[in-house]
Design a protein around this motif. Structure first.
Motif, PDB file in Angstrom:
ATOM      1  N   GLU A   1       3.683  10.609   3.420  1.00  0.00           N
ATOM      2  CA  GLU A   1       4.325   9.574   2.593  1.00  0.00           C
ATOM      3  C   GLU A   1       5.771   9.352   3.029  1.00  0.00           C
ATOM      4  N   VAL A   2       6.475  10.418   3.375  1.00  0.00           N
ATOM      5  CA  VAL A   2       7.839  10.270   3.878  1.00  0.00           C
ATOM      6  C   VAL A   2       7.828   9.499   5.195  1.00  0.00           C
ATOM      7  N   ARG A   3       6.860   9.811   6.047  1.00  0.00           N
ATOM      8  CA  ARG A   3       6.750   9.093   7.315  1.00  0.00           C
ATOM      9  C   ARG A   3       6.427   7.617   7.072  1.00  0.00           C
ATOM     10  N   ALA A   4       5.564   7.359   6.102  1.00  0.00           N
ATOM     11  CA  ALA A   4       5.225   5.963   5.783  1.00  0.00           C
ATOM     12  C   ALA A   4       6.450   5.224   5.266  1.00  0.00           C
ATOM     13  N   LEU A   5       7.257   5.882   4.429  1.00  0.00           N
ATOM     14  CA  LEU A   5       8.486   5.245   3.935  1.00  0.00           C
ATOM     15  C   LEU A   5       9.443   4.955   5.083  1.00  0.00           C
ATOM     16  N   GLY A   6       9.502   5.871   6.055  1.00  0.00           N
ATOM     17  CA  GLY A   6      10.378   5.653   7.195  1.00  0.00           C
ATOM     18  C   GLY A   6       9.952   4.476   8.044  1.00  0.00           C
ATOM     19  N   SER A   7       8.634   4.264   8.184  1.00  0.00           N
ATOM     20  CA  SER A   7       8.142   3.164   9.024  1.00  0.00           C
ATOM     21  C   SER A   7       8.149   1.826   8.304  1.00  0.00           C
ATOM     22  N   ILE A   8       8.273   1.853   6.964  1.00  0.00           N
ATOM     23  CA  ILE A   8       8.277   0.597   6.210  1.00  0.00           C
ATOM     24  C   ILE A   8       9.435  -0.284   6.647  1.00  0.00           C
TER      25      ILE A   8
ATOM     26  N   ASN B   1       0.809  -1.223   0.000  1.00  0.00           N
ATOM     27  CA  ASN B   1       0.000   0.000   0.000  1.00  0.00           C
ATOM     28  C   ASN B   1       0.843   1.274   0.000  1.00  0.00           C
ATOM     29  N   ASN B   2       2.010   1.240   0.639  1.00  0.00           N
ATOM     30  CA  ASN B   2       2.749   2.482   0.844  1.00  0.00           C
ATOM     31  C   ASN B   2       3.975   2.642  -0.041  1.00  0.00           C
ATOM     32  N   LEU B   3       4.626   1.529  -0.389  1.00  0.00           N
ATOM     33  CA  LEU B   3       5.905   1.679  -1.066  1.00  0.00           C
ATOM     34  C   LEU B   3       5.762   2.426  -2.390  1.00  0.00           C
ATOM     35  N   THR B   4       4.932   1.914  -3.290  1.00  0.00           N
ATOM     36  CA  THR B   4       4.780   2.562  -4.599  1.00  0.00           C
ATOM     37  C   THR B   4       4.150   3.946  -4.464  1.00  0.00           C
ATOM     38  N   LYS B   5       3.071   4.013  -3.690  1.00  0.00           N
ATOM     39  CA  LYS B   5       2.363   5.297  -3.549  1.00  0.00           C
ATOM     40  C   LYS B   5       3.270   6.359  -2.928  1.00  0.00           C
ATOM     41  N   SER B   6       3.964   5.983  -1.859  1.00  0.00           N
ATOM     42  CA  SER B   6       4.802   6.962  -1.167  1.00  0.00           C
ATOM     43  C   SER B   6       5.994   7.365  -2.010  1.00  0.00           C
TER      44      SER B   6
END
Length: 623
Positions: A335-342, A182-187
């Motif tokens: 999105e940056v925060r989501a990438l950091g938590s991935i 859900n987050n990798l491509t979108k973010s």
């Protein structure tokens, strides 16, 4: 051995953090490739919707910039640098000047946010479908591996540990897979799109973000690696707590009978407290990710807004640029925060994947014993002639269960095995069923070494009635039918009559359709044993294994079942394990085991006349 030498050897054998990390990532990537890649169409669709979502997010910031420029142009009466981009867009869209420019931008904002919401919903739905189908595959393979797996491993590991891997570990893998999907491509697409747009507006703006945010990657990655190690320990402890709960619920009668409620409560509290301690350590490390990103984000926002304000004051940037930057920050920051938590979630998923891989990658059974012959197979019309030739077996901890055991059993012959607890009686059955492999010697069926055949082929020629009659949470008829899948109702009822079970089954509400409950709890111990016996009769195998098969029956029922067994045993090879010597008096031959060795053999009368170990056991039971 010198201490320093021992330490060096231990250091050499201990994997480094890098090796552990590679192994964990390899386990996760292996699971993703094996179980999620077959459902890639769902993830491809999710990726396409993610790109639409990212494009709409960047377009939202651009549209805010357009509206800001339109406002500035309106205020300044059509003069200034803000009007140029507005007029260019209006000319392409054929819009009139003045306020129509503003309404055009506001309508564009509503349209983009609506499209972004729809694409986010479609992306989430597609990715969740793909992930759930992958999880079904993982759990199915896990269960297959446990069902087909090494019996020794199953016997030595608490069932709660396996249950934990089915639930908690799979949940961790699900969270990691969903975050990635859900987050990798979108973010990534959103952040790249924002940077690209900022480069178009002002490359110096984009450079501020490109410099500030990567600074946060070091601490975020370090925190994620620490989470992986803690998460694996936490998942292991969950398995222990699950085993404790399962054990406590199954032993409810014993707990209450011995007044062990306080003891069980203390054990549970200790387990819960340890679980909480480990979980809090994981959370404390996971919680460090957001503050790092928050600080970096605050610095970036302040730098961007300050830079844009300064550029507006000297006429380089416009009000629309400021609104666009604010909008883009609002889109890009989550999105940056989501990438950091991935990375953190992926590390937890990697730890869980390692534990799942320990099941799915395990050997399906114990390795063949020394000198195992090449695979051939058992004859299709197996008679059931059985021979143990100098068979020994030793458990991994060094305990010797059998030591040079030799005997034969022919079709139509009943051979009983007796002896004190720990003499090796149950091990004998486990070896015959190929749940274990002999440490030495060989076991023959019709003259063929059982290691020449697949374990399931060997078991196909045997029927087992164990002391603990295992029933599944299904109907009476379904439990009997497990002896031979596909048997019809007439065959099931005939087997029940042969086991003297038809009478009590008919009295049950629902008869053969009556539910037996979990582990057969709706039935008495004697009723469960008779259903297990009916299952064995229905199997119609040439070798019948009876392990204390009548221990739960009263004297009258035992006499009836023994008569049924005598009729059913004609022409079959029957091995009987029993503690009650009255059960084996009629056996053709009785083998007495002590410390894994056969110390006596003969029929009841001969052994009594010999006044040896069997006679002593008999006198003890009669006294």
């Amino acid at each position: 051995m010198p201490i320093s030498s021992s330490i060096r050897r231990r250091e050499i054998s201990t994997p480094s953090d890098a090796q552990v990390l590679r192994r964990a990532r390899g386990a996760l990537s292996g699971l993703l490739r094996r179980h999620f890649w077959p459902h890639r169409n769902w993830f491809i669709a999710g990726t396409l919707f993610a790109l639409v979502t990212a494009a709409c997010g960047v377009g939202y910031g651009a549209m805010l910039a357009y509206v800001g420029n339109a406002l500035q142009c309106q205020i300044e009466g059509g003069a200034g640098g803000a009007c140029a981009p507005v007029e260019a867009v209006a000319e392409v869209l054929g819009a009139a000047g003045g306020r129509a420019w503003i309404w055009l931008g506001l309508g564009g904002i509503v349209a983009l946010t609506s499209l972004r919401a729809a694409s986010m919903y479609a992306m989430t739905l597609a990715n969740n479908t793909g992930v759930q189908r992958g999880l079904v595959s993982i759990q199915s393979v896990q269960f297959d591996a446990l069902t087909d797996g090494d019996f020794a491993r199953l016997a030595q590991t608490a069932s709660g540990n396996f249950v934990s891997r089915f639930i908690n570990d799979v949940n961790a893998i699900r969270d990691a897979a969903l975050r990635l999907a859900n987050n990798l491509t979108k973010s990534l697409a959103t952040v790249i799109g924002v940077l690209a747009y900022l480069f178009i507006i002002d490359w110096q703006l984009a450079l501020i973000i490109a410099v500030v945010y990567p600074v946060a990657l070091g601490p975020v990655v370090a925190l994620g690696n620490a989470v992986r190690a803690r998460s694996k320990k936490a998942q292991q402890q969950i398995g222990e707590v699950t085993a404790l709960l399962s054990e406590g619920l199954q032993a409810a009668q014993t707990v209450k009978a011995y007044g062990l409620e306080a003891y069980q409560k203390d054990r549970a509290r200790a387990g819960f407290a340890e679980r909480s301690r480990l979980f809090l350590r994981v959370l404390s490390q996971r919680a460090g990710v957001d503050p790092v990103l928050e600080i970096v984000g605050g610095v970036a926002i302040a730098a961007l807004l300050g830079f844009v304000a300064w550029r507006i004051s000297d006429g380089t940037n416009t009000l629309g640029d400021l609104l666009g930057v604010i909008g883009l920050i609002g889109v890009a920051a989550p999105e940056v925060r989501a990438l950091g938590s991935i990375n953190t979630v992926a590390q937890e998923g990697s730890a869980a994947a390692e534990r799942v891989a320990e099941i799915t990658g395990a050997s399906p059974g114990a390795p063949p014993g020394p000198g195992a012959p090449a695979a051939g197979g058992l004859p299709a019309d197996l008679r059931g002639a059985l021979a143990f030739e100098d068979v020994s077996f030793q458990y991994p901890d060094g305990t010797r269960a059998l030591d040079g055991l030799s005997f034969t059993a022919e079709p139509g012959e009943t051979v009983a095995v007796v002896g004190p607890s720990g003499a090796g009686k149950s091990t004998l059955f486990n070896l015959l069923l190929r749940l274990y492999e002999p440490s030495a010697g060989r076991i023959l069926l019709d003259g063929v070494d059982v290691r020449q055949a697949a374990p399931e082929d060997v078991r196909r020629h045997m029927a087992l009635v164990a002391q603990d009659a295992v029933l599944f949470d299904d109907t009476v008829g379904a439990n009997i039918a497990l002896g031979r899948i596909g048997a019809d109702a007439a065959e099931i009822e005939a087997a029940a009559r042969a086991a003297h079970a038809d009478g009590f089954i008919s009295d049950l509400a629902g008869g053969y359709g009556a539910p037996v409950g979990e582990a057969g709890r709706n039935l008495s111990g004697g009723q469960r044993q008779r259903i297990a016996l009916a299952r064995a009769i229905l199997r119609d195998a040439p070798i019948l294994l009876l392990d204390e098969a009548t221990s739960a029956l009263d004297a009258e029922s035992e006499a009836e079942v023994q008569a049924a067994l005598k009729r059913f045993s004609r022409g079959r090879t029957v091995l009987v394990i029993a503690h009650r010597l009255a059960t084996v008096r009629g056996a053709d031959r009785i083998i007495v085991l002590q410390n894994g060795r056969a110390v006596e053999a003969g029929d009841h009368d001969a052994l009594m006349a010999g006044n040896g170990a069997y006679a002593r056991l008999a006198r003890l039971q009669l006294s």
